[in-house]
Design a protein around this motif. Structure first.
Motif, PDB file in Angstrom:
ATOM      1  N   PHE B 133       0.988  -1.123  -0.116  1.00  0.00           N
ATOM      2  CA  PHE B 133      -0.058   0.133   0.151  1.00  0.00           C
ATOM      3  C   PHE B 133       1.032   1.246  -0.166  1.00  0.00           C
ATOM      4  CE2 PHE B 133      -4.311  -0.967   1.874  1.00  0.00           C
ATOM      5  CZ  PHE B 133      -4.126  -2.342   1.560  1.00  0.00           C
ATOM      6  N   ILE B 136       1.105   7.803   3.677  1.00  0.00           N
ATOM      7  CA  ILE B 136       1.177   9.255   3.510  1.00  0.00           C
ATOM      8  C   ILE B 136       2.422   9.719   3.345  1.00  0.00           C
ATOM      9  CG2 ILE B 136       1.382   9.421   6.054  1.00  0.00           C
ATOM     10  CD1 ILE B 136      -1.215  11.666   5.873  1.00  0.00           C
ATOM     11  N   GLY B 217      -6.156   0.488  12.560  1.00  0.00           N
ATOM     12  CA  GLY B 217      -6.773   0.762  11.290  1.00  0.00           C
ATOM     13  C   GLY B 217      -6.141   2.159  11.068  1.00  0.00           C
ATOM     14  N   ARG B 218      -5.935   3.086  11.942  1.00  0.00           N
ATOM     15  CA  ARG B 218      -5.670   4.330  11.469  1.00  0.00           C
ATOM     16  C   ARG B 218      -4.251   4.495  11.310  1.00  0.00           C
ATOM     17  NH1 ARG B 218      -6.517   5.535  17.351  1.00  0.00           N
ATOM     18  NH2 ARG B 218      -8.652   5.899  16.823  1.00  0.00           N
ATOM     19  N   VAL B 220      -2.467   1.921   9.458  1.00  0.00           N
ATOM     20  CA  VAL B 220      -1.899   1.257   8.081  1.00  0.00           C
ATOM     21  C   VAL B 220      -1.183   2.308   7.235  1.00  0.00           C
ATOM     22  CG1 VAL B 220      -2.949   0.207   6.371  1.00  0.00           C
ATOM     23  CG2 VAL B 220      -3.723  -0.159   8.358  1.00  0.00           C
ATOM     24  N   LEU B 221      -1.844   3.516   7.018  1.00  0.00           N
ATOM     25  CA  LEU B 221      -1.199   4.351   6.088  1.00  0.00           C
ATOM     26  C   LEU B 221      -0.342   5.496   6.482  1.00  0.00           C
ATOM     27  CD1 LEU B 221      -4.588   4.971   3.956  1.00  0.00           C
ATOM     28  CD2 LEU B 221      -2.874   3.336   3.601  1.00  0.00           C
TER      29      LEU B 221
END
Lengths: 341, 341
Positions: B133, B136, B217-218, B220-221
């Motif tokens: 993935f 940011i 979950g927050r 991951v990116l």
């Protein structure tokens, strides 16, 4: 019950911006929605937080001696601090002095307090937390549950989530015949882990809901489903990922849009439109999470809730009360219990 | 091994756009990366798909009589169609006539074929699918595994995923000391479902990886993690959600940006920047998924793969071969077996 009669107990001490933002959102709800808000907490702090021209006809202050901090172990804290604001607020519902409760404080504590003070609805093994996501179809949100209360679920829990979620979608969000999906890794009946396979069967056989099949990750925001059930582990991961991804995209937009001279002019011209996009992706616009399966209407706000989120959550609570969601659920569960013998 | 010697077997018949896009991407990889591509499938169709001025020095055509369709049951199809293109491609690796394999066809069939023909690496219970993935932080991707091969995982599978993911992050993506996270619902060690709780302990004790804790979950990116492990159920839900959310946001942008006169002018000025944003969010830029844990380098493309994705996947395969990922993993697993033995 007329809407003027609806009374909502507010945990004024819960949340990162308590009491100021909680009180501000609640007072606005009192004025605009015609509900009475019962602000529970330290009276001095609450009074100091009241906006100058507050219409006191819609506001009551209920003293509570303590509050539960975000880092406390929820069950212990709820038991030890009997007079904590969240407990006093729950008691107001229990004693029928309020119709619903809202807290943006420690969500585990709110759940523990609701379980201990209000108890579960008949026929429900585990309460679930439901949250509303915007979808690609404007005005057509999807209710996802559970997003964190139960990390290990049995198939029948997921079935109960579907029945509860369906009732909330119908009577709080106004969906005529909610389409229910099971979060899974493929469309086919034969896909999924052990729990999902067995839950699929139960959902298919349940006549109280409109189960339309498995929902994959890509279907969550499609608007094709009104309610999607999953265990609290995957639901929580998905919720937190979805909350973060909006911010990630906005950051990419902020970095890339103003590049070059055309970019700078174009971005300046688009300022109002970009603001609207931010609102459309903003979770806060869609109110609080629902605590489903306890014997009372409970709304849980994000710890970071500010006045607009508080207002929206109270509006959802009022909808739930006005539309007698709890009474309807009790009836449905009784039917479910008769069916399962 | 010098990079000129790398030979990649390509399932030319697999994928929605096969053979045209597969062949186009593979031929480009042959020209630009200096690899030799072995195009496996129907020679007539492959020859017809070769671009006019193809440099045939880098291209070999290997005939295969059949292909496996997307709707076939994978294990049966792989067993029955012994001469299917995916099987012939795997055999080239098995017989050391190729160093790696790529397929954009039926991913279940690719996995079954790899298991049957190449077998598992020693010390690995279950192969996993890993996918990269964007985060940011530009240029700092995260490898997530498993995204769909194993819907029910035991804690030690997650530990094995971490070791494999770490090696791929280091030797294919070039991360000096990959930070590994466990996908979970809270930061604290005590959070999670039963499998996550036990996996957390195993990961903490494993000295072969840099485990830095739970990833929510927050996270991951966020770019804070280089490798995140999870079971194939939650990983698949997350992957499909993430793939879809880019499209959802782009649709909202298309609807909202050109609103009003200022909006129309601004959007026109921003056209090149919007195109760049689309690219940055585009999954295809980041190549294929890795099939980890089988005894061969296997890359799996999305069914919808077009030439650029094929090219990127082949580049990843070449990196894996050049950096001897398999040899390194074998050594690590042997150490792991000695430790646990």
């Amino acid at each position: 019950m007329g809407s003027t009669g609806v009374r909502i107990a507010i945990d004024a001490m819960g949340g990162d911006h308590a009491p100021a933002e909680i009180v501000a959102g609640a007072v606005r709800a009192g004025e605009e929605l015609g509900v009475t808000v019962l602000l529970v907490g330290d009276p001095q702090q609450i009074e100091a937080a009241l906006p100058p021209k507050t219409n006191l006809a819609q506001v009551e202050i209920v003293p509570a001696e303590e509050a539960i901090a975000m880092d406390e172990e929820p069950l212990n804290a709820v038991r030890r601090k009997r007079k904590a604001s969240i407990n006093v607020a729950m008691d107001l519902v229990k004693q029928q002095q309020a119709d619903a409760v809202f807290s943006a404080g420690h969500s585990g504590a709110a759940m523990a307090s609701a379980l201990l003070r209000l108890g579960r609805l008949p026929g429900i093994d585990r309460p679930a937390i439901g949250t509303v996501f915007p979808t690609i179809k404007a005005g057509k949100p999807v209710l996802i549950l559970d997003v964190g209360a139960n990390v290990d679920c049995r198939p029948k829990f997921l079935e109960q989530f579907a029945v509860m979620g369906s009732a909330y979608s119908q009577y709080v969000l106004g969906t005529p015949e909610p389409k229910v999906g099971l979060l899974n890794i493929g469309e086919e009946d034969t896909k999924g882990n052990e729990v999902a396979l067995r839950a699929h069967q139960l959902l298919k056989e349940n006549t109280q809901i409109s189960f339309i099949g498995n929902a994959e990750g890509r279907d969550v925001l499609s608007g094709d489903f009104d309610v999607i059930v999953c265990d609290g582990f995957v639901g929580n991961v998905l919720l937190k990922f979805a909350e973060a991804v909006g911010g990630v995209i906005l950051q990419i937009l902020r970095e890339e849009l103003p590049q070059g001279l055309h970019g700078q002019i174009g971005t300046a011209l688009l300022k109002p439109n970009l603001k609207r996009i931010k609102q459309r992706m903003d979770h806060a616009e869609h109110g609080g999470a629902l605590l489903l399966g306890v014997d009372g209407v409970c709304l849980i706000g994000h710890g970071s809730s500010q006045a607009p989120s508080v207002f929206n959550a109270i509006r959802m609570a009022k909808e739930a009360v006005d539309n007698q969601v709890l009474q309807r659920l009790r009836t449905q569960y009784q039917a479910l219990e008769r069916e399962s013998g």
